[in-house]
Enzyme design. Structure first.
Site, mmCIF file in Angstrom:
data_model
loop_
_atom_site.group_PDB
_atom_site.id
_atom_site.type_symbol
_atom_site.label_atom_id
_atom_site.label_comp_id
_atom_site.label_asym_id
_atom_site.label_seq_id
_atom_site.Cartn_x
_atom_site.Cartn_y
_atom_site.Cartn_z
ATOM 1 N N LYS A 1 14.594 -5.911 52.047
ATOM 2 C CA LYS A 1 14.097 -4.719 52.714
ATOM 3 C C LYS A 1 12.641 -4.916 53.133
ATOM 4 O O LYS A 1 12.267 -4.640 54.279
ATOM 5 C CB LYS A 1 14.234 -3.522 51.764
ATOM 6 C CG LYS A 1 14.171 -2.176 52.436
ATOM 7 C CD LYS A 1 14.352 -1.048 51.419
ATOM 8 C CE LYS A 1 15.800 -0.890 50.978
ATOM 9 N NZ LYS A 1 15.947 0.015 49.830
ATOM 10 N N ARG B 1 10.754 2.452 47.131
ATOM 11 C CA ARG B 1 12.102 1.951 47.419
ATOM 12 C C ARG B 1 12.353 0.581 46.818
ATOM 13 O O ARG B 1 11.529 -0.326 46.938
ATOM 14 C CB ARG B 1 12.306 1.841 48.938
ATOM 15 C CG ARG B 1 11.798 3.011 49.720
ATOM 16 C CD ARG B 1 11.762 2.732 51.212
ATOM 17 N NE ARG B 1 13.079 2.555 51.804
ATOM 18 C CZ ARG B 1 13.277 2.183 53.049
ATOM 19 N NH1 ARG B 1 12.236 1.903 53.843
ATOM 20 N NH2 ARG B 1 14.493 2.050 53.520
ATOM 21 N N GLY C 1 23.084 0.337 47.706
ATOM 22 C CA GLY C 1 23.364 1.461 46.826
ATOM 23 C C GLY C 1 23.291 1.162 45.339
ATOM 24 O O GLY C 1 23.610 2.012 44.523
ATOM 25 N N MET D 1 20.539 0.050 43.514
ATOM 26 C CA MET D 1 19.299 0.367 42.805
ATOM 27 C C MET D 1 18.670 1.624 43.388
ATOM 28 O O MET D 1 19.218 2.244 44.272
ATOM 29 C CB MET D 1 18.384 -0.837 42.849
ATOM 30 C CG MET D 1 18.921 -1.915 41.913
ATOM 31 S SD MET D 1 17.856 -3.301 41.825
ATOM 32 C CE MET D 1 17.879 -3.798 43.498
ATOM 33 N N ARG E 1 18.716 -4.904 58.437
ATOM 34 C CA ARG E 1 19.124 -6.145 57.780
ATOM 35 C C ARG E 1 20.313 -6.693 58.548
ATOM 36 O O ARG E 1 20.965 -5.961 59.297
ATOM 37 C CB ARG E 1 19.506 -5.893 56.322
ATOM 38 C CG ARG E 1 20.716 -5.007 56.186
ATOM 39 C CD ARG E 1 21.020 -4.646 54.753
ATOM 40 N NE ARG E 1 21.827 -3.432 54.754
ATOM 41 C CZ ARG E 1 21.774 -2.482 53.840
ATOM 42 N NH1 ARG E 1 20.970 -2.591 52.813
ATOM 43 N NH2 ARG E 1 22.552 -1.436 53.922
ATOM 44 N N HIS F 1 29.440 5.530 51.227
ATOM 45 C CA HIS F 1 29.353 4.581 50.108
ATOM 46 C C HIS F 1 30.646 3.787 49.945
ATOM 47 O O HIS F 1 30.637 2.562 49.847
ATOM 48 C CB HIS F 1 29.037 5.348 48.819
ATOM 49 C CG HIS F 1 28.991 4.488 47.600
ATOM 50 N ND1 HIS F 1 30.098 4.262 46.807
ATOM 51 C CD2 HIS F 1 27.994 3.755 47.053
ATOM 52 C CE1 HIS F 1 29.770 3.448 45.817
ATOM 53 N NE2 HIS F 1 28.494 3.130 45.948
ATOM 54 N N SER G 1 42.268 -40.677 42.977
ATOM 55 C CA SER G 1 42.339 -39.265 43.307
ATOM 56 C C SER G 1 41.876 -38.514 42.064
ATOM 57 O O SER G 1 42.445 -38.685 40.985
ATOM 58 C CB SER G 1 43.765 -38.878 43.680
ATOM 59 O OG SER G 1 43.820 -37.496 43.931
ATOM 60 N N CYS H 1 42.669 -33.988 44.054
ATOM 61 C CA CYS H 1 43.931 -33.268 44.195
ATOM 62 C C CYS H 1 44.049 -32.115 43.216
ATOM 63 O O CYS H 1 45.088 -31.501 43.097
ATOM 64 C CB CYS H 1 45.110 -34.217 44.053
ATOM 65 S SG CYS H 1 45.198 -35.012 42.445
ATOM 66 N N TYR I 1 38.713 -37.360 51.188
ATOM 67 C CA TYR I 1 39.531 -36.192 51.487
ATOM 68 C C TYR I 1 39.629 -35.251 50.288
ATOM 69 O O TYR I 1 39.372 -35.653 49.156
ATOM 70 C CB TYR I 1 40.936 -36.601 51.934
ATOM 71 C CG TYR I 1 41.784 -37.220 50.843
ATOM 72 C CD1 TYR I 1 42.540 -36.416 49.987
ATOM 73 C CD2 TYR I 1 41.836 -38.598 50.673
ATOM 74 C CE1 TYR I 1 43.306 -36.979 48.981
ATOM 75 C CE2 TYR I 1 42.599 -39.167 49.670
ATOM 76 C CZ TYR I 1 43.330 -38.357 48.824
ATOM 77 O OH TYR I 1 44.077 -38.899 47.820
HETATM 78 P P1 ADP Z 1 18.970 2.052 49.908
HETATM 79 O O1 ADP Z 1 18.586 0.646 49.685
HETATM 80 O O2 ADP Z 1 19.879 2.604 48.860
HETATM 81 O O3 ADP Z 1 19.434 2.287 51.322
HETATM 82 P P2 ADP Z 1 16.429 3.054 50.718
HETATM 83 O O4 ADP Z 1 15.231 2.536 50.024
HETATM 84 O O5 ADP Z 1 16.721 2.462 52.027
HETATM 85 O O6 ADP Z 1 17.663 2.936 49.736
HETATM 86 O O7 ADP Z 1 16.189 4.617 50.843
HETATM 87 C C1 ADP Z 1 17.158 5.626 50.711
HETATM 88 C C2 ADP Z 1 17.144 6.535 51.919
HETATM 89 O O8 ADP Z 1 15.858 7.105 52.128
HETATM 90 C C3 ADP Z 1 17.467 5.802 53.201
HETATM 91 O O9 ADP Z 1 18.254 6.636 53.990
HETATM 92 C C4 ADP Z 1 16.147 5.584 53.816
HETATM 93 O O10 ADP Z 1 16.228 5.468 55.199
HETATM 94 C C5 ADP Z 1 15.378 6.832 53.404
HETATM 95 N N1 ADP Z 1 13.943 6.567 53.333
HETATM 96 C C6 ADP Z 1 13.338 5.595 52.640
HETATM 97 N N2 ADP Z 1 12.009 5.623 52.829
HETATM 98 C C7 ADP Z 1 11.763 6.620 53.676
HETATM 99 C C8 ADP Z 1 10.559 7.127 54.268
HETATM 100 N N3 ADP Z 1 9.384 6.585 54.028
HETATM 101 N N4 ADP Z 1 10.682 8.176 55.084
HETATM 102 C C9 ADP Z 1 11.885 8.733 55.336
HETATM 103 N N5 ADP Z 1 13.037 8.321 54.819
HETATM 104 C C10 ADP Z 1 12.986 7.261 53.990
HETATM 105 MG MG MG Z 2 18.488 1.746 52.831
#
Ligand code: ADP
Ligand code: MG
Ligand code: MG
Length: 899
Positions: free
Chosen positions: A24, A93, A102, A104, A337, A453, A784, A852, A872
């Protein structure tokens, strides 16, 4: 640790620094440097997380470095964190190097407290927005940082909604939300014994540590184990200035893919939700609108987003997955990503990108994996049939799943543990459902879109998923769901779900081969109109893999039908033709005669009776593999495997004696069975040892091979037999058998007047053979590697005994990450393979080398065999295409697991 940099500004990183900054953080930095509208922020490194996890605390310099970056962020934004008059708010984050969607935690709106909520209301001109943001902070912080059960907050919010007679959070006004905040504060007080923390910096620091801690949450550990992500990598933490999608209907938040991650189709793809924040889109709190609708809601933001998406796709040269927010008509990019995708989408997208000139064919081969190809070979549902279609939901993750309906993850795990196939049915899933999703054959939800999810996680796991089947009334408490026609499906009723079409049936729907298998079978011409895009992509990619690979691919096949199929699937010969099943059925009696033979004449008579039957077996296989090598392994298992069971026979004899009519034959047989009993047959009289101890046995097999070859030649064929001696541990064993074999071959050539000279070689499957491979190679034209036995003997594991008994504990304890029978143990067994290959080649430079064991079809192991320089790999017919692809990927230096 003086001088260590633990914190980086977004402007300082790039997408290639995933290990340090997490995926991220690295991608936020990349987007920042591309000049895209990313809110400013900074990243705390994975090093800091590892330090925290190892030492139970943050590095001493971290606090100061965070302060420096926070000050810079405050300056850039012209606001101070938590300022009562005009607060800067941030999100904290998580983000590890490997994507763990989803798994962490993230906390939004950090910096709000009882004072700054007023400032936020004043600055934004919206009381409602300010209190909505505050209740979200307490909710996320309470759950993630303070470990309070999230349901308590959900229930409190639901209660307020109910009091207002609404189901939508949008109907709550500022006063209602202030009431929600009061109730949330009370929950926090009750469960932590103190008030919700008011100091903005304390909030931030606690949230940072909570992100570090979430690395070791149960579900994160489970996810990593499944995805084979190392457990010690740690997560980075991103601190990002907040932007707000919950500022009114001119704001909103969304997720998008640059192509359909389900099918690979090109087009605008995603979900958008007005007046919402963060996870609202994926949590299914309200129904989202499809992304194309954003065009009519906010044309400016939409056009800008489209431009950015196409820019990101050409920049990353791949499908991108995006999170964005619109704050009062201004677009903000919050994440990108390289997106996860289904197996089918992976193949289609790879060739699309080639056609668009973004990547070349080499890269296309690197972009797909053998595991993905294997998934495309799973059978599909036959359309129609007797089963009753209940509804059609969204085709979130392809595949055909049949199982008994269960309504909770706990049940899914419990039922699967006792061997039942289940389909997990939920209204929607959340991260706590991971164990149930793993246990289930497939997942069915009634709510949430293709980015929910359930859909995202199922696609990542290659698990069948139908989501958003809104017509179904799912009642998880009563453990049942109701279809629109009134049909009630109770727990334990069988349902079939099709992740490629979204269809859901009651009962079991029959399956048929996939289009990819029909292509391999030669039933679908990839150039014709019958073939779909997927088949064409698979064809192009495999054709290229074949061109670049160095490893040959053969098959393990013992029947003409298997040989012919493997050949259609691209096998260039047989690497292992077992002969043991040829001694079963009617022929058991002949084997019994052989074993019970009293003297040379009786034994020879039994062998003479077996020989023509054995020759017939080979004739058909040589014909199916005409022009290609066929490695025949002489008899390997202990002979008593062909005799009746000891207990059964004892009972039969005892019963006959009781009746006063003893059976001479059975008595003799019983004596033989007793005499041949072994307490550890795997290490007993088998393989080459049999050949040396049972006179004439191997000679009979060699004769059958040679005569079959002569007959094929006479018929104009091109048989290429190779004779393989199993279980050799000492060169002397091989020498003795070789002499005998050469004598028989000379005899047959003389009799037939045709020259057949099969290569004679050995399996390397006893550690001693690997260690003395130099001497053995003097008498073997090929090796083999029998990696199944080699693994058993190197580890001292009897596979049949240990796998079910305690392997799961070994996996849980991390003694190995994957069973050494599934994927070659490079350090131990692999070392022996390397020694065997190198010393064998040193003694005989033209020594042919193959493998094999089952590892010949395992992607990871194929890369190892490529590196070691084998000629092979040989694997079961269905794995042949997988091995072809992975051999190509290995030659191109692709990562083993793929991206
Ligand atoms: P995950 O890895 O579970 O997607 P994120 O770190 O991306 O968690 O954040 C969870 C949600 O919060 C995502 O929808 C993300 O876009 C939103 N979010 C994260 N940081 C900000 C921010 N600075 N302003 C607005 N929304 C945010
Ligand atoms: Mg995210
Ligand atoms: Mg073996």
């Amino acid at each position: 640790m003086a001088g260590v940099t633990w914190v980086y500004d977004f402007s300082e990183g790039s997408k290639d620094q995933k290990d340090l900054l997490g995926g991220k953080g690295a991608n936020l930095a990349e987007m920042t440097n591309l000049g895209l509208p990313v809110p400013p922020g900074f990243t705390i490194t994975t090093d800091a997380c590892r330090h925290y996890l190892e030492h139970g605390g943050t590095p001493p310099e971290l606090g100061d470095q965070v302060s420096e970056h926070l000050t810079a962020l405050e300056k850039a934004m012209g606001k101070t964190l938590g300022d009562p008059a005009d607060p800067l708010l941030v999100s904290v984050r998580s983000g590890a190097a490997a994507s763990m969607p989803g798994m962490m935690e993230t906390v939004l709106n950090v910096g709000l407290n009882d004072d700054s909520v007023q400032g936020l209301a004043g600055q934004s001109g919206s009381e409602r927005f300010a209190w909505d943001s505050y209740r979200r902070l307490i909710q996320m912080f309470g759950k993630t940082v303070q470990g309070i059960d999230g349901e308590l907050f959900d229930d409190a919010l639901d209660a307020v909604k109910e009091e207002q007679g609404t189901e939508s959070d949008l109907d709550l006004d500022a006063d209602h939300l202030r009431d929600v905040v009061d109730r949330f504060r009370a929950i926090v007080r009750e469960h932590t014994g103190r008030d919700f923390p008011q100091d903005p910096r304390e909030q931030m620091d606690l949230a940072i540590n909570a992100v570090f801690d979430s690395w070791n949450s149960e579900r994160a550990i489970l996810y990593r184990r499944r995805e084979r992500i190392p457990g010690d990598a740690g997560t980075a933490v991103n601190v990002v200035a907040m932007v707000f999608g919950n500022l009114g209907m001119d704001s909103g938040t969304g997720v998008a893919f640059t192509r359909d991650p389900g099918s690979g189709e090109q087009g605008v793809y995603g979900d958008y939700l007005q007046n919402a924040q963060g996870e609202d889109v994926v949590a299914g709190i309200r129904n989202t609108v499809p992304l194309p609708d954003l065009e009519s809601i906010d044309k400016g933001a939409y056009d800008e987003l489209m431009g950015i998406m196409s820019r990101l796709e050409s920049h990353y040269r791949d499908l991108c997955d995006i999170e964005f927010t619109v704050e009062r008509n201004k677009l903000w990019m919050l994440q990108t990503r390289v997106g996860k995708r289904t197996a089918g989408a992976a193949f289609r997208i790879a060739t699309q990108l080639v056609d668009e000139g973004l990547i070349d064919m080499d890269e296309a081969v690197r972009r797909v994996t053998g595991d993905q190809l294997a998934q495309l070979m799973f059978p599909r549902f036959v359309s129609g049939g007797d089963a009753q279609q209940l509804t059609q939901g969204m085709n979130a993750s392809p595949g055909a799943a049949v199982g008994k309906a269960v309504f909770s993850s706990e049940e899914a795990v419990r039922w699967a543990d006792r061997g039942e196939k289940v389909v997990l049915v939920r209204r929607e899933t959340n991260p706590d459902d991971l164990s149930g999703m793993i246990a289930a054959e497939g997942v069915l939800t009634s709510r949430g879109g293709k980015t929910s999810h359930a859909a995202v996680v199922a696609r990542g796991m290659g698990k069948t998923c139908v989501c958003g089947a809104e017509e179904l009334q799912v009642d998880t408490k009563a453990k049942r769901f109701t279809a629109p026609d009134g049909t009630v499906v109770e727990e334990g009723d069988v349902v079939s779900i099709d992740g490629s079409t979204g269809k859901v049936w009651l009962g079991e729907v029959p399956v048929e081969p996939s289009s990819v298998v029909r292509y391999f079978e030669g039933e679908l011409d990839p150039e014709s109109g019958d073939a779909d895009d997927l088949v064409r992509s698979v064809h192009r990619i495999l054709t290229h893999a074949d061109q670049v690979r160095r490893l040959d691919v053969r098959t393990n096949a013992d029947t003409p039908a298997d040989s012919a199929r493997a050949r259609r699937f691209g096998a260039r010969g047989i690497g292992l033709c077992r002969t043991e099943h040829m001694f079963l059925g009617d022929r058991r009696q002949l084997v019994e005669k052989l074993i019970l033979a009293d003297g040379d004449d009786e034994r020879q008579a039994a062998l003479d009776a077996l020989e023509p039957l054995q020759k017939q077996d080979f004739l058909e296989i040589f014909e199916a593999m005409d022009g290609l090598p066929v490695t025949v392994r002489l008899l390997d298992p202990p002979l008593h495997e062909f005799l009746p069971d000891l207990t059964e026979l004892s009972v039969r004899v005892a019963v006959a004696e009781e009746r006063g009519e003893p059976d001479e034959g059975n008595l003799r047989l019983l004596a033989a069975v007793r005499g041949m009993h072994e307490s550890n047959p795997m290490l007993g009289l088998r393989g080459v040892r049999l050949g040396l101890v049972v006179p004439g046995l191997f000679a009979m097999q060699v004769r059958a091979i040679a005569e079959a070859a002569c007959e094929r030649k006479r018929a104009g064929g091109d048989p290429r037999p190779e004779i393989m001696i199993p279980l050799v541990g000492a060169v002397q064993e091989l020498e003795a058998i070789r002499e005998e074999a050469e004598r028989v071959l000379a005899e047959v050539c003389e009799e037939c007047g045709i020259d057949v000279r099969p290569l004679i070689g050995t399996m390397i499957e006893v550690p001693r053979a690997a260690l003395t491979a130099g001497e053995i190679a003097e008498h073997a034209e090929f090796f083999s590697f029998g990696t199944n036995d080699l693994t058993q003997m190197t580890w001292g594991f009897s596979r049949d005994d240990v796998e079910a008994a305690f392997f799961h504990q070994y996996l849980d304890k991390g003694i190995f990450g994957i069973s050494p029978f599934e994927s070659l143990d490079r350090d131990g067994v692999g070392r022996l393979v390397r020694i065997g290959a190198e010393s064998g080649r040193a003694a005989r430079p033209d020594l042919k080398l193959g493998v094999c064991g089952e590892h010949g079809g395992d992607p990871d192991s194929v890369h190892f065999f490529h590196e070691v320089g084998l000629d092979y790999v040989s694997c079961s017919p269905f794995r042949v295409p997988v091995a072809r692809l992975e051999a190509g990927r290995a030659a191109l230096g692709a990562e083993r697991a793929g991206s």
